[in-house]
Scaffold this motif. Structure first.
Motif, PDB file in Angstrom:
ATOM      1  N   LEU A 226       0.823  -1.205   0.000  1.00 39.90           N
ATOM      2  CA  LEU A 226       0.000   0.000   0.000  1.00 39.90           C
ATOM      3  C   LEU A 226       0.860   1.259   0.000  1.00 39.90           C
ATOM      4  O   LEU A 226       1.965   1.283   0.565  1.00 39.90           O
ATOM      5  CB  LEU A 226      -0.927   0.041   1.220  1.00 39.90           C
ATOM      6  CG  LEU A 226      -1.927  -1.105   1.401  1.00 39.90           C
ATOM      7  CD1 LEU A 226      -2.749  -0.874   2.654  1.00 39.90           C
ATOM      8  CD2 LEU A 226      -2.827  -1.211   0.185  1.00 39.90           C
ATOM      9  N   CYS A 342      -1.178  -2.772  -5.031  1.00 40.04           N
ATOM     10  CA  CYS A 342      -2.396  -1.964  -5.052  1.00 40.04           C
ATOM     11  C   CYS A 342      -2.120  -0.613  -5.718  1.00 40.04           C
ATOM     12  O   CYS A 342      -0.970  -0.188  -5.881  1.00 40.04           O
ATOM     13  CB  CYS A 342      -2.910  -1.727  -3.638  1.00 40.04           C
ATOM     14  SG  CYS A 342      -3.223  -3.248  -2.730  1.00 40.04           S
ATOM     15  N   LEU A 346      -7.164   4.785  -2.083  1.00 40.78           N
ATOM     16  CA  LEU A 346      -7.698   3.897  -1.061  1.00 40.78           C
ATOM     17  C   LEU A 346      -9.213   3.772  -1.121  1.00 40.78           C
ATOM     18  O   LEU A 346      -9.788   2.941  -0.405  1.00 40.78           O
ATOM     19  CB  LEU A 346      -7.302   4.410   0.335  1.00 40.78           C
ATOM     20  CG  LEU A 346      -5.811   4.400   0.659  1.00 40.78           C
ATOM     21  CD1 LEU A 346      -5.577   5.002   2.039  1.00 40.78           C
ATOM     22  CD2 LEU A 346      -5.252   2.995   0.594  1.00 40.78           C
ATOM     23  N   MET A 351      -9.855  -1.877  -3.481  1.00 41.14           N
ATOM     24  CA  MET A 351      -9.140  -1.770  -2.211  1.00 41.14           C
ATOM     25  C   MET A 351      -9.914  -2.420  -1.071  1.00 41.14           C
ATOM     26  O   MET A 351      -9.305  -2.993  -0.161  1.00 41.14           O
ATOM     27  CB  MET A 351      -8.864  -0.299  -1.892  1.00 41.14           C
ATOM     28  CG  MET A 351      -8.068  -0.084  -0.616  1.00 41.14           C
ATOM     29  SD  MET A 351      -6.458  -0.905  -0.659  1.00 41.14           S
ATOM     30  CE  MET A 351      -5.667   0.005  -1.974  1.00 41.14           C
ATOM     31  N   LEU A 361       0.083  -6.299   5.752  1.00 42.54           N
ATOM     32  CA  LEU A 361       0.255  -5.110   4.929  1.00 42.54           C
ATOM     33  C   LEU A 361       1.717  -4.687   4.941  1.00 42.54           C
ATOM     34  O   LEU A 361       2.407  -4.811   5.961  1.00 42.54           O
ATOM     35  CB  LEU A 361      -0.612  -3.953   5.437  1.00 42.54           C
ATOM     36  CG  LEU A 361      -2.118  -4.174   5.494  1.00 42.54           C
ATOM     37  CD1 LEU A 361      -2.801  -2.914   6.012  1.00 42.54           C
ATOM     38  CD2 LEU A 361      -2.673  -4.571   4.139  1.00 42.54           C
ATOM     39  N   THR A 378      -1.656   7.064   5.323  1.00 46.22           N
ATOM     40  CA  THR A 378      -2.226   5.754   4.994  1.00 46.22           C
ATOM     41  C   THR A 378      -2.547   4.972   6.262  1.00 46.22           C
ATOM     42  O   THR A 378      -3.615   4.351   6.374  1.00 46.22           O
ATOM     43  CB  THR A 378      -1.238   4.955   4.122  1.00 46.22           C
ATOM     44  OG1 THR A 378      -0.934   5.712   2.940  1.00 46.22           O
ATOM     45  CG2 THR A 378      -1.825   3.611   3.743  1.00 46.22           C
TER      46      THR A 378
END
Length: 465
Positions: A226, A342, A346, A351, A361, A378
Motif C-alpha cells: 500500500l 495496489c 484507497l 481496495m 500489509l 495511509t
C-alpha cells in the motif's frame, strides 16, 4: 442290581458304583469314618448324600519314585493328591472339613508344599526375572550418563543407560561452515579448501535471515503493498520482495497487479504472455490445474510469477472488489504466497477486497518528507476504517529512491513508523532498481540484497505457525 437309594454299599447310585468299580475304591459304608462331625451324627459326608453324583477323577499318574499316584487337583493348580486307605485318590482340600493349614480332619499330617520348579510350584528365578523386567519398564526413561570413558559402574544409579540415538547431529563430528564472502573466502579457496577460517559475522547474519524466510507456511498467505503516494517504489518493492521469496523458498509465489489504472508490475519481469487478470476471470470455469493458471502468468528468472492488469486504455470497466476476490479465491488453490500491488487510491472498489482478505500489509514510503507523510496518512486512514490490527502487524518500508536523502533524518522517520507498526526496513538506493526495467537480483548491490532479505524475514515472522 438294586435300585438307587436301596443299596447300602452304593447309596449314590450308578455313578458311584462305576467310579469305585473302575478305580477299585471301597464303598462308603466300608470306609473308616473320620472322627468328625459326621461320625457324631452331624452332617453326612458329601459322597454319602443321596442324589449327589461326582465326576470321575483323572486317571492316576505314577509318581517318579514309584510311590503313591498323583493327579491334577480339581482347581487345575497341579497340587499332588494324598492317597486314602483303599486306594482312592483324594485331593488335599477335603470337602468334609479340612484343617486350615492343610491338615485333614482324619488326623493325617499337613500336605507338603510342592518343590520349586515342579508344575505346582513357582521358580524364584522366574519371579525375580519378572520383577526385574517390570522395573526396567518403569525406569525406561534416560538415565544420567557418567563422565566420558566411564563404565557401567560409574553411571549414577548403577543401571545400564539406554542406547544412544543414531542421529546425524550425534554421529557426525562438528565442522565449521565454509566462508561465503570476504577475505575468509579468498583464503579458503587459495588453500585448496584446506584452511577454513569459518563464516564471517555477515555470513552468519545472512544464514539466520534465510532460515527465517524459509519458515514453514500452511495454506496461502496474502500480502498487500500500500501507498497513497505514487513514485515511492511500491511496484519495484513488490517485484523485488516477491523475487526474494521465490528464489529462497520452494513455494509458488505470484504477484497480482490490482491497480485499477494501467499498472506496470508486468514490466518488472520478462513478459511471456499477453493474458491479463481479465482473461483469467473470463476462463475461470476451465481452470482446474496449475498448468491451466500458468498459461495466464509470466515467470521471471527468480521463479516469481506475475498476473498482469489490463493494459488496454479502451477498456472502461474498472477492476472491482468482486473481481479481486474471485481472483484471489482462484489463485490460493495453486500458490502459497500472493502479493498484491495496489493502486494509490484507497477509496476505489478493489481496495476493499484487498483489505478484506489480506493477512499482512506492507506500507511503502520514500525517504522524503512528503513520502513519509503520505505513508503516515495511509496508517491513519486504515486505523479510522477498522483496520488497526493490520496496521500494528504491518511492516513499513523506507525506500530510498534517490541517491542522497538530503537533509531528512531517516532515523527519526524510522522511529515514527516503529511506534505504529511491527517492523521497519530500509532499502538503500540501487542503480539497477532506478532503471525501472526488469528486476535481476544478481545485479543488485550487496547492501540492497541484504535489505531485501531482512524485509522478507520480517514478513515471514508473521507467518502462522
Amino acid at each position: 442290581m438294586t435300585e438307587r437309594g436301596h443299596d447300602p454299599d452304593y447309596p449314590d447310585g450308578s455313578v458311584g458304583r462305576y467310579v469305585r468299580e473302575r478305580w477299585g475304591g471301597e464303598p462308603p459304608s466300608r470306609r473308616r469314618q473320620p472322627a468328625g462331625p459326621a461320625a457324631q451324627g452331624g452332617e453326612p459326608d458329601i459322597e454319602s448324600r443321596p442324589g449327589v453324583e461326582l465326576a470321575p477323577p483323572e486317571p492316576p499318574r505314577a509318581a517318579p519314585d514309584g510311590g503313591a499316584a498323583t493327579g491334577a487337583s480339581p482347581a487345575g493348580r497341579g497340587a499332588p493328591e494324598r492317597a486314602e486307605p483303599g486306594g482312592t485318590g483324594h485331593t488335599g482340600a477335603e470337602p468334609n472339613g479340612a484343617a486350615p493349614g492343610g491338615s485333614a480332619a482324619n488326623g493325617a499330617g499337613p500336605v507338603p508344599a510342592p518343590p520349586w520348579g515342579t508344575p505346582g510350584g513357582t521358580d524364584p528365578g522366574a519371579v525375580a526375572a519378572q520383577e526385574a523386567q517390570r522395573a526396567r519398564s518403569r525406569d525406561a526413561g534416560p538415565r544420567p550418563a557418567g563422565p566420558p570413558g566411564a563404565g557401567l559402574r560409574d553411571v549414577p544409579g548403577g543401571a545400564e543407560p539406554p542406547p544412544a540415538d543414531l542421529s546425524s547431529a550425534r554421529l557426525l563430528r562438528p565442522a565449521k561452515r565454509p566462508p561465503q564472502s570476504g577475505w575468509r573466502r579468498l583464503v579458503y579457496v587459495l588453500s585448496g579448501r584446506l584452511i577454513n577460517p569459518g563464516e564471517s559475522p555477515a555470513d552468519v547474519r545472512r544464514r539466520e535471515l534465510t532460515a527465517r524466510v524459509n519458515a514453514p507456511l500452511l495454506g496461502c498467505y496474502k500480502i498487500a503493498m500500500l501507498s497513497l503516494k505514487g513514485g515511492v517504489g511500491k511496484t519495484t518493492t513488490t517485484a523485488t520482495l516477491g523475487s526474494t521469496f521465490a528464489s529462497l523458498r520452494g513455494d509458488r509465489v505470484v504477484a497480482v497487479d490490482a491497480n485499477p489504472d494501467r499498472g506496470t508490475l508486468s514490466q518488472r519481469i520478462p513478459l511471456e504472455t499477453s493474458a491479463t487478470v481479465r482473461h483469467l476471470l473470463r476462463d475461470a470455469q476451465r481452470v482446474r490445474r496449475y498448468t491451466d493458471v500458468r498459461a495466464y502468468t509470466s515467470q521471471g528468472q527468480s521463479r516469481l510469477e506475475v498476473l498482469a492488469s489490463e493494459q488496454d486504455p479502451a477498456v472502461s470497466e474498472a477492476f472491482s472488489e468482486d473481481d479481486y476476490r474471485r481472483t484471489v479465491t482462484l489463485l490460493e488453490h495453486f500458490y502459497n504466497i500472493v502479493l498484491t500491488d495496489c493502486g494509490t487510491g484507497l477509496m476505489h472498489s478493489a481496495m476493499y477486497g484487498v483489505l478484506g482478505v489480506a493477512d499482512q500489509l506492507i506500507i511503502v514510503s520514500s525517504g522524503s518528507i512528503d513520502g513519509a507523510r503520505s505513508a503516515s496518512a495511509t496508517m491513519d486512514w486504515l486505523d479510522a476504517h477498522g483496520h488497526g490490527e493490520l496496521v500494528r502487524r504491518a511492516v513499513a518500508v523506507i525506500n530510498c529512491v534517490h541517491r542522497a536523502a538530503g537533509g531528512v533524518d531517516l532515523d527519526r522517520v524510522a522511529d515514527h513508523f516503529a511506534a505504529r507498526c511491527r517492523a521497519v526496513v530500509r532499502i538503500p538506493f540501487d542503480a539497477h532498481l532506478e532503471e525501472g526495467a526488469e528486476v535481476d537480483l544478481d545485479r543488485l548491490e550487496p547492501a540492497t540484497r541484504l535489505a531485501l532479505l531482512e524485509l522478507a524475514a520480517a514478513v515471514a515472522d508473521d507467518f502462522p505457525s
